[in-house]
Design a protein around this motif. Structure first.
Motif: not given
Ligand SMILES: Cc1ncc(COP(=O)(O)O)c(C=O)c1O
Length: 411
Positions: A114-117, A225-227, A254-256
């Protein structure tokens, strides 16, 4: 599994998953159960069709993109998740590809589900490299709901869960003087979504990131940078920071990267931040981080995202949207008070916070899923898949025109 009716799904979802979400969607008039999905479209089980402008950043390449499905199918012939503690050809190939594509000299990648991790790991790397603890992030930003990412985010989402990790400060986004005031000798990192979406699709001034880079260089601070949302082509550049001509120390994506088919995210960083892993290469692990199936998917995502013409389409469709949105701003002046964005991440600013949820509801009635920004409900976010074509952009603009017309008559 026996086929359930939509009413049964909603009942069971409320009983066993989340009564709160069902209540909210009923209030929005969108207690719909997603069914088929393809390309830019999402259908509910009653056959209603929506252009998905909400979650484009996961479905950058559309729902069920055939080439990504094919890459996953092929990977399933020989691979599985892989053992995260061992070496991996798939992780090596993907990390090398990312290093070739990343701005500056970003070289290493650690993969997470995940992006959070991935944000948590970026913060850990910055703290380890600097020996400091302070993290400065943007107010209203969203970095994920895991431990350190949560501590960097909006108070509404972290306060119920205290005590949280100390050392976090928020500053208004785009204000370099405020950022400078917040930095001191304890600051390890500045963490910023390059264009914060949840805070209302905020585009900083041209001199913002060059100044962030300079401040971080002068003070030995790590710029993260959070992309997760805006990377991988969303803004019309492969990486959103490219517009500002400077490179961060850590890039989180992450995501995409998942192609909407297999979860994978990454923390990508410069070689000089690697010291902690040199001391102990197992200091951060994740059982599902860098699944080999996910790596195959991510490589196929990068192939499409970097193919000739892909970014041009994003830029052209972005310009088309911006022209259409500007015309609607003029037409509904006073109700719409700003339009902004880059490429295919766009925000329509309305005169009051209650109007964002109302417009979301009306857009749904007109077949478009586009949701207000959670931490700034006066902004409607428009984030379609990056494969959207000119005709489909017109359909979204028409839906917005009709929805704004209805919003006026409801006021
Ligand atoms: C800018 C941004 N950073 C981090 C995250 C966290 O990603 P994840 O939901 O995969 O943990 C998100 C999720 O929406 C996000 O939009």
């Amino acid at each position: 599994m026996a086929e359930q009716t939509p009413a049964e799904v909603i009942r069971d979802f409320a009983a066993y998953v989340s009564p709160g979400r069902v209540a909210l969607y009923e209030q929005l008039g969108f207690a719909a159960v997603p069914g088929e999905r393809e390309g830019i479209y999402l259908f509910d089980t009653e056959g209603r069709r929506f252009i998905n402008c909400r979650c484009g950043e996961i479905f950058n390449l559309g729902h069920r993109n055939p080439a990504i499905i094919e890459a996953l199918r092929r990977a399933l012939d020989t691979l599985d998740i892989g053992d995260h503690a061992l070496l991996s050809a798939q992780r090596a190939v993907l990390a090398k590809r990312l290093a070739q594509l990343m701005p500056g000299d970003i070289q290493y990648s650690v993969f997470t589900p995940s992006g959070g991790e991935a944000i948590d790991l970026a913060i850990k790397i910055a703290r380890a490299a600097t020996g400091r603890t302070g993290i400065v992030s943007a107010s209203g930003g969203f970095y994920g709901h895991t431990g350190l990412a949560l501590a960097a985010g909006d108070p509404a989402y972290r306060e119920p869960f205290g005590p949280l990790a100390p050392g976090f400060t928020q500053v208004p986004f785009g204000d370099i003087a405020a950022l400078e005031r917040a930095l001191d000798e304890s600051t390890a990192a500045v963490l910023l979504e390059t264009i914060p979406a949840t805070a209302g699709v905020l585009v900083p001034p041209a001199d913002y990131y060059p100044a962030v880079r300079r401040l971080c260089d002068e003070r030995g601070i790590v710029w993260i940078a959070d992309e997760v949302q805006v990377g991988l082509g969303r803004t019309g550049n492969l990486w959103a920071v490219e517009e500002w001509g400077v490179a961060p120390d850590v890039m989180v994506i992450g995501k995409g990267l998942s192609g909407g088919l297999y979860p994978i995210s990454a923390t990508c960083y410069r070689p000089q931040l690697n010291g902690i892993f040199e001391q102990n290469p197992f200091i951060h692990t994740s059982s599902f981080g860098g699944s080999e199936l996910g790596c195959a998917v991510a490589l196929a995502v990068l192939d499409q995202t970097t193919a000739p013409g892909f970014q041009e389409n994003v830029r052209e469709r972005g310009n088309q949207f911006m022209q259409g949105l500007t015309a609607l701003w003029e037409k509904y002046n006073g109700l719409v008070i700003d339009v902004r964005g880059r490429g295919l991440i766009l925000g329509v600013e309305l005169a009051r916070p209650d109007l964002g949820p109302a417009l979301t509801m009306l857009m749904l009635r007109h077949g478009v899923l586009a949701i207000y920004a959670n931490n700034r409900p006066s902004t409607l976010q428009i984030k379609p898949p990056l494969i959207i074509n000119a005709e489909e952009v017109e359909q979204v603009l028409q839906a917005l025109d009709q929805s704004l017309q209805m919003l006026i008559s409801m006021r």
